[in-house]
Design an enzyme around this catalytic site. Structure first.
Site, mmCIF file in Angstrom:
data_model
loop_
_atom_site.group_PDB
_atom_site.id
_atom_site.type_symbol
_atom_site.label_atom_id
_atom_site.label_comp_id
_atom_site.label_asym_id
_atom_site.label_seq_id
_atom_site.Cartn_x
_atom_site.Cartn_y
_atom_site.Cartn_z
ATOM 1 N N SER A 151 7.991 6.247 21.555
ATOM 2 C CA SER A 151 9.200 6.327 22.375
ATOM 3 C C SER A 151 10.152 7.334 21.733
ATOM 4 C CB SER A 151 9.884 4.965 22.491
ATOM 5 O OG SER A 151 10.532 4.626 21.281
ATOM 6 N N GLY A 211 2.674 3.773 5.860
ATOM 7 C CA GLY A 211 2.300 4.725 6.893
ATOM 8 C C GLY A 211 2.353 6.143 6.366
ATOM 9 N N GLU A 240 6.555 1.646 -4.962
ATOM 10 C CA GLU A 240 7.513 0.711 -4.374
ATOM 11 C C GLU A 240 6.815 -0.140 -3.318
ATOM 12 O OE1 GLU A 240 10.846 -0.119 -4.721
ATOM 13 O OE2 GLU A 240 10.702 0.867 -6.658
#
Length: 231
Positions: free
Chosen positions: A85, A47, A118
């Site tokens: 959230s 992401g 990674e």
């Protein structure tokens, strides 16, 4: 409330990617080990932040992050959901736009060196990968798997996991693997012909057990063809 105070309550906005490919052992997802806090050293879906000065829209942000993590520019990409959230990220109120990307065997082979340092492909086991993931990424992965498995029933999705050139037998094998059941050969080929998402590669055949098999490619690598009924 001052402008500075408003900035303090601005949500964190990211795109997260559930990137799938098909290995010899089954469906796999790309994970990255986080280098920084929070969840330093733990595995997560790839992401990145949305770059407001660079990304024209959400899909552009997702494609940029995808290229940064894998070196791939134009695979099949689909928005899964938007979630947010105050508890999913310890740093504060967080919004994530989640995408599914499908990489073919060719994509993986040609761009292996471009994968994030990674990064590791992990085999899907049931509804996850058999280990805990950072943030709410285990839940996001479960949702992505549900979307993929449902679409196999009525779309050309499995073709996007194959190399650029493949036979109908190879395509059927991927459908069967993802569905977890055998398919009738004649019925499968009829459904594929009706959906009209393949293009035969003229003059290219592949040796098979009985007679040479025609080699095909997808007509469109960025969209799905939908069947008029489940397979």
């Amino acid at each position: 409330m001052t402008t500075h105070d408003n900035d303090a309550f601005r949500p964190i906005a990211t795109v997260d990617l559930a990137i799938f490919s098909l290995s010899p052992t089954g469906l796999s997802v790309l994970l990255v080990r986080r280098a920084n806090a929070p969840f330093s050293g733990e595995w997560a879906l790839p992401g990145g932040w949305i770059h407001v000065d660079e990304d024209a829209d959400l899909e552009a942000a997702a494609r940029r992050v995808l290229k940064e993590k894998t070196g791939v520019e134009t695979p099949y990409l689909e928005q899964l959901q938007t979630t947010g959230s105050r508890t999913r990220d310890p740093r504060g109120w967080s919004i994530s736009i989640v995408y599914i990307a499908l990489l073919s065997a060719d994509d993986i082979a040609e761009r292996q060196d471009a994968m994030a340092g990674e990064a590791e492909w992990r085999l899907i086991e049931g509804e996850g990968v058999g280990l805990s993931l950072a943030f709410d990424h285990a839940s996001l992965l479960k949702e992505a798997l549900g979307r993929i498995r449902s679409k196999v029933e009525y779309s050309s999705l499995p073709g996007h996991l194959l190399p650029a050139r493949f036979t109908l037998s190879e395509l059927q094998s991927v459908y069967e693997h993802l569905l977890g059941r055998k398919l009738d050969k004649s019925a499968f080929r009829k459904r594929v012909a009706e959906a009209d998402f393949l293009k035969p590669i003229e003059g290219e055949m592949r040796r098979a057990s009985n007679r040479p098999a025609q080699v095909f490619r997808l007509k469109d690598t960025r969209t799905l063809a939908l069947f008029d009924r489940t397979i």
